[in-house]
Motif scaffolding. Sequence first.
Motif, PDB file in Angstrom:
ATOM      1  N   ARG A 105      -2.159  65.021  42.717  1.00  0.00           N
ATOM      2  CA  ARG A 105      -1.285  63.875  42.696  1.00  0.00           C
ATOM      3  C   ARG A 105       0.206  64.281  42.278  1.00  0.00           C
ATOM      4  O   ARG A 105       0.293  65.027  41.381  1.00  0.00           O
ATOM      5  N   VAL A 106       1.245  63.583  42.842  1.00  0.00           N
ATOM      6  CA  VAL A 106       2.508  63.819  42.376  1.00  0.00           C
ATOM      7  C   VAL A 106       3.371  62.594  42.099  1.00  0.00           C
ATOM      8  O   VAL A 106       3.274  61.561  42.826  1.00  0.00           O
ATOM      9  N   VAL A 107       3.840  62.648  40.892  1.00  0.00           N
ATOM     10  CA  VAL A 107       4.928  61.280  40.702  1.00  0.00           C
ATOM     11  C   VAL A 107       6.220  62.106  40.658  1.00  0.00           C
ATOM     12  O   VAL A 107       6.519  62.938  39.918  1.00  0.00           O
ATOM     13  N   THR A 108       6.893  61.348  41.501  1.00  0.00           N
ATOM     14  CA  THR A 108       8.467  61.903  41.784  1.00  0.00           C
ATOM     15  C   THR A 108       9.511  60.959  41.058  1.00  0.00           C
ATOM     16  O   THR A 108       9.392  59.744  40.995  1.00  0.00           O
ATOM     17  N   LEU A 109      10.313  61.571  40.197  1.00  0.00           N
ATOM     18  CA  LEU A 109      11.325  60.877  39.498  1.00  0.00           C
ATOM     19  C   LEU A 109      12.787  61.252  39.881  1.00  0.00           C
ATOM     20  O   LEU A 109      12.984  62.273  40.586  1.00  0.00           O
ATOM     21  N   ASP A 110      13.560  60.093  39.866  1.00  0.00           N
ATOM     22  CA  ASP A 110      14.895  60.306  40.512  1.00  0.00           C
ATOM     23  C   ASP A 110      15.831  59.647  39.640  1.00  0.00           C
ATOM     24  O   ASP A 110      15.651  58.369  39.483  1.00  0.00           O
ATOM     25  N   HIS A 111      16.746  60.292  38.984  1.00  0.00           N
ATOM     26  CA  HIS A 111      17.621  59.145  38.064  1.00  0.00           C
ATOM     27  C   HIS A 111      16.934  58.454  37.175  1.00  0.00           C
ATOM     28  O   HIS A 111      17.170  57.318  37.257  1.00  0.00           O
ATOM     29  N   GLY A 112      15.838  58.961  36.663  1.00  0.00           N
ATOM     30  CA  GLY A 112      15.283  57.991  35.505  1.00  0.00           C
ATOM     31  C   GLY A 112      13.949  57.013  36.091  1.00  0.00           C
ATOM     32  O   GLY A 112      13.491  56.243  35.475  1.00  0.00           O
TER      33      GLY A 112
END
Lengths: 227, 309
Positions: A206-213
Amino acid sequence: MIAFQNVSKIYLGHSPALEDVTFRVNRGEFVSIVGRSGAGKSTIIKLLIGEEKPTKGRVFFGQYEVNKVRDNDLPALRRHIGIVFQDFRLLPQKTAYENVAFALEVAGRPQSEIDELVPQVLDMVGLSDKLNNFPHELSGGERQRVAIARAMVHRPEVIIADEPTGNLDPINTWDIINLLLKINELGTTLMLATHDRDIINQLERRVVTLDHGKVIRDEEKGKYILI
Amino acid sequence: MVTVISRIIHYGFKNFWRNGLLSTATVAIVSLCLVVFAGLILANTTSSRLIGFLQDKIDISAYFKTNTPEDEILAVKSALEKLPEVKSVDYISTEEALAIFKARHENDPAFSQSLEELNSNPLEASLNIKAKDPKNYEVVAEYLKNPDIAQYLATDNPVTYYNKQAAIDRLAGIITGVDRIGLVLTILLSLVAGLVVFNTIRLVIYSNRDEISIMRAVGASNTFVQGPYLMEGLIIGVISAVASLLFIFLGFLLVPLFYPGVTALGIPDFSLFGYFGSNFFSILMYQVLFGVGLTVISSLVAVKKYLRN
C-alpha cells in the motif's frame, strides 16, 4: 490502529505542512508514505509520536488520541512505537548491545528479560558478533540494523521508519527493506516514509502519496508516481 | 522504582567514566571554583582572627588617686561591668601595679633604687576596661566623667582614652571597612564561581542534546533522562570538593617554602594551616555542599531545556 482525521498542521508563518489529511492504517499492514522532501512525511511521523500537535483534526493510535496526550504520558505512548531514523540516532557512548537494551531499560523491564531478549534481536538483524561495538565502529548498514533492533526489541505495535535507507548504498538498502518486511510478516504494523522510487515500485504494498501536504493518492498496491 | 533508580545511578557512573576527558575538564574547572570558595572561608577566618587580635589590644585605663579606698574602686568596677558595652574590667591594685612595674624594670637599677628611696608606693590603682566594640569606648569614657566617679580619678589625666582616641577611632573604621569589603568580595567571588560552574555544566549538557532527544524518542521518561545527568553532577561535585581541598593542602605545603611564615600572619597562637587541619571535616562538608549543590542545580536547569517533547 492508526487514524488521521482531517488533520492540518500549519507552522507559524509558513504554508501548511499538512492540509486536511485523512487515512487509516490497520493492524499488520505495511504502508509506505511517499512524497518529495517537504511534502509532509516527517510531519505525519511527528504528529503520530506526539512531538508536534495538529493545528486541526485528530490523530489516533491504538487507545490513544495522540493530540490530547499530556507531555508526561508521551514516553508511555512512545514505548508502543518503534522508530527508525534516516540518521540512525544511536547513542554514541553506548555499545550496540547497550543501545538496544536501553529501549527496554527505559520501559522498566527486568534485567533477566533484557539479558535474554537483546542478544536474540541482535542475532535476528545479523549482528550477533558486534554486540560490544560502539556505533562509530560499525558501518552505516550495521548502524541502521542496530537501530531496527532497538525499535523492535520491546515488541511495539507499530514500527515507523523515516527514510531508513536515505544514507545507505543499494545493497544495504535492500538488506534493511527485507529486514523490515520480515518484521512486518511477524505481525508488526509498519509505516515506511521514503522518496526512493525503486523501493516503492518493487515492494508492491500500500502506498499513500503526499504532495504539498495533501494526500493525492492512496492505493493498495501502489507505484511511485510523482511528476 | 528500585530498578529505575539503580539504572540511573549505574548510567551516571558509566557516563562519567566514558566521557573521561570532558569529565576531567569539568572536575578541574569546578575544583578551581571551589578553591576560590574555600579560599574565601580561610580569608574570612583570618581577617576575623586578625581583627579580634587587634581589638583585644585596645583598652582604656582609669587611674585612681592613691588615697581612694579599694571599696570605691571595686564599686566602680562592678558598675562598669553592668554596662552593656563593656566586655571586661580588670582591677589592678597599687600592689599589683608595683609588682608589674618592678618586673618590667628588674634589669634597670636606677628605677629600683629610686623606688626604694621613696619608701612608699607611688603607683595608682587602675581599672583596665575592654569594650565589646571599639566604637563603645566613647560611651565608657563619658560614663567615667560622671562626677561620682571622676572625684576619685587621678586629676590631670583621668582616662588614657583621650590619648588613644585617634588610634582607636581609626582602627574601628578599618575594622568596619574590612568587614564590609570582605562581605562584598565573598558575595562577588561566590557568584563568579557559581556562574563559571553553571556555564561549564551547561556546555557539557549542550554537547549531549542529541542524546537527550534520542532518549526521549525511544520512550525514556523525564526522570530517566535527567537522572543520570544529576548523578553525574553529584559525582563531579564530590570529586571536585575533595580535589579542591587537596589543592589547598598542596598550597599550604608549597607556599611557605617560598614565603616562610606567611600562614601565621603575625597573629600569636594562630596558624591558618592549623585552623585548616582542625576544621578539615567541616570545610570539606561546606565544599561538598557548595560543589554538589551547584553542579546538581546546574544539571537540572540545563537538562530541563531539552526536555520539551
